[in-house]
Enzyme design. Structure first.
Site, mmCIF file in Angstrom:
data_model
loop_
_atom_site.group_PDB
_atom_site.id
_atom_site.type_symbol
_atom_site.label_atom_id
_atom_site.label_comp_id
_atom_site.label_asym_id
_atom_site.label_seq_id
_atom_site.Cartn_x
_atom_site.Cartn_y
_atom_site.Cartn_z
ATOM 1 N N GLU A 236 -73.354 61.046 -55.980
ATOM 2 C CA GLU A 236 -74.658 60.996 -55.286
ATOM 3 C C GLU A 236 -74.463 61.938 -54.273
ATOM 4 O O GLU A 236 -73.377 62.108 -53.566
ATOM 5 C CB GLU A 236 -74.927 59.457 -54.662
ATOM 6 C CG GLU A 236 -76.249 59.385 -54.105
ATOM 7 C CD GLU A 236 -77.438 59.682 -54.965
ATOM 8 O OE1 GLU A 236 -77.674 61.107 -55.027
ATOM 9 O OE2 GLU A 236 -78.177 58.740 -55.695
ATOM 10 N N ASP A 316 -82.128 58.375 -58.289
ATOM 11 C CA ASP A 316 -83.197 58.387 -57.928
ATOM 12 C C ASP A 316 -84.366 58.828 -58.861
ATOM 13 O O ASP A 316 -85.268 58.940 -58.466
ATOM 14 C CB ASP A 316 -83.124 59.038 -56.614
ATOM 15 C CG ASP A 316 -83.184 60.548 -56.530
ATOM 16 O OD1 ASP A 316 -82.788 61.038 -57.775
ATOM 17 O OD2 ASP A 316 -83.266 61.312 -55.561
#
Length: 517
Positions: A236, A316
């Protein structure tokens, strides 16, 4: 739905014995509908790091598994069908998909988890960085595995799969390992072709909230060496090749255009992660990094995984990437290097991209080369070069790459099963298609336009020799070589390649044995 057998834990001794059986079976060349010996999740279980997720469109990942691999949905009526195995521990029953989808098209709507955790992947919903995804076309990536024609998963931008409610997947600094078999020929530099641990809300929730393999040509932290594609860790807010983010290993120039790649990530969730890759057709694994968690930003030591599973996008739902997926697993705990090596050996043993067993005809599944018949060019064959179709001389002394570039696998016509399409031998999922009348090698996108552009209908050679191939959507135009490039061309017309001179010879081809072994 087919019954789904739970995997049996194996002892180390039994795993070793089964592996020996596999080697002996392969040595004598016995074709198997059922894969012999220990498979990847058997190997990991015997090493004390059992699979908590096991996904594949191609084959069983446990020797005892006899359930469904994936589900397809038919465009004509919306009906669905689970696609299972030819035998327990074996290969996908692709014929069941072909029969169900005949006369229409299908998409993949679910990829079943073969572990007892039932962490099945479905088409991903909207996220912080992307609208809801669509399912991948079910027939976009035909491939031979273990001597059987099966299908892989070919991801284009806007496609992805996910499970936000899982069982057993590492969370909050837990240790885990994972691998996937992918392809170095179908990649780009967009975010993010991932497989692994992601957020449970489809949003970026901060550093260390992902732990997934990334494969592509996106260089997040400079420098990256070579052209890629690279196996990286999507932890991430960064694709990491080391604790510093950027590559600290100048010899890691990426995998190159290998048709099949094993990509592997291990992370103890606290202070160490490792990246490996290998040629899924031969050889062992290369370790490109093994060291501490990222130190160029906070939040990665310890990790904060949330335990969702993502395939084909970022955490995401950043969904601009492309990629190929054939199989992959996630484990509880960090597998030993010995277990990783055994899994790689098993992957190599099944023969991804192996010979189809048929050559020299237009029967679907046959491997061929297409030879020109015009007097100038009787030693020339259609081959791809920089994504464009050309003709060039191929001989027994030509390079292995040139021979592979001039070899095609005949597939049922993507727009009409009574015609044919030509898949590249060394670029799985790429087909010959025309665009602005010129022939190109491009990945199958599943659109109606692509299907029509990549479909050709055989007829007796216009010169009286060989075979001519009419374009499905321009039936008066035939596959023709002109000035060493390949087009669809009519007999006379406004384009230079429509010249009537030697047209009948130029559109006549000999379907010959393939140059690639």
């Amino acid at each position: 739905m087919l019954s789904r057998a739970f995997p049996r834990l194996r002892t180390t001794a039994l795993a070793a014995l089964s592996a020996l059986v596999t080697v002996l079976t392969l040595a004598v060349g016995v074709p198997q509908a059922q894969a012999a010996g220990s498979l990847p999740c058997d190997i990991y279980a015997a090493a004390g790091t059992p699979c908590v997720a096991a996904h594949s469109l191609a084959r069983a990942l446990y020797s005892s598994y006899n359930g469904s691999l994936y589900q397809v949905q038919r465009a004509s009526d919306g009906a669905t069908r689970d696609i299972g195995l030819l035998a327990a521990g074996g290969y996908a029953n692709a014929a069941a998909q072909d029969s169900f989808c005949a006369g229409t098209t299908c998409i993949i709507t679910k990829i079943y988890d073969q572990s007892s955790r039932h962490n099945d992947l479905t088409v991903e919903g909207a996220g912080g960085a992307g609208a809801a995804d669509v399912g991948a076309p079910a027939d976009a990536l035909p491939v031979t595995v273990g001597g059987h024609q099966v299908y892989g998963l070919e991801i284009s931008a806007g496609m992805g799969y996910r499970d936000n409610s899982t069982s057993g997947v590492a969370v909050d600094g837990g240790a885990e390992g994972m691998y996937m078999v992918t392809s170095g020929t179908h990649v780009n530099g967009s975010c993010c072709f991932d497989y692994g641990n992601a957020e449970t809300n489809n949003k970026d929730t901060g550093n260390g909230h992902m732990d997934a393999i990334n494969f592509g040509t996106e260089c997040w932290f400079s420098p990256c060496y070579g052209q890629g594609p690279w196996v990286q860790a999507d932890l991430e807010n960064g694709l990491f090749q080391s604790d510093l983010g950027h590559s600290t290993n100048s010899s890691n120039t990426g995998t190159g255009a290998l048709p099949f790649v094993t990509a592997l990530l291990k992370n103890n969730g606290q202070n160490h992660f490792a990246l490996k890759w290998g040629n899924a057709q031969s050889g062992g694994l290369n370790t490109t990094y093994s060291g501490s968690e990222p130190t160029n930003a906070s939040g990665y030591s310890p990790m904060h995984q949330e335990g969702a599973i993502v395939l084909g996008t970022g955490g995401d739902n950043s969904n601009g990437s492309i990629g190929s997926f054939f199989e992959g697993v996630m484990t509880s705990g960090i597998p030993t290097d010995a277990a990783d090596n055994s899994v790689q050996a098993n992957i190599v043993s099944v023969g991804y991209g192996g010979a189809t067993g048929s050559t020299g005809t237009l029967t679907p599944g046959s491997e061929i080369s297409l030879k020109a018949t015009t007097s100038c060019c009787t030693g020339d064959y259609i081959r791809h070069q920089n994504d464009t179709a050309v003709i060039s001389a191929i001989t027994s002394s030509s390079s292995a790459l040139d021979k592979s570039d001039a070899t095609w696998i005949v597939r049922r016509g993507l727009a009409d099963a009574s015609c044919v399409s030509f898949e590249s031998r060394n670029y799985p999922g790429d087909f010959l298609r025309h665009y602005n009348y010129q022939l190109l090698r491009q990945p199958m996108t599943g659109t109606t336009q692509y299907r029509q552009d990549a479909t050709f209908c055989p007829t007796t050679g216009k010169s009286g020799t060989g075979t001519s191939f009419a374009s499905y959507n321009y039936p008066a135009k035939f596959l023709r070589h002109y000035d060493y490039n390949v087009y669809i061309a009519s007999d006379g017309g406004s384009n230079t390649w429509d010249s009537a001179t030697s047209w009948t010879d130029d559109v006549s081809w000999v379907v010959s044995a393939p140059w690639a072994p």
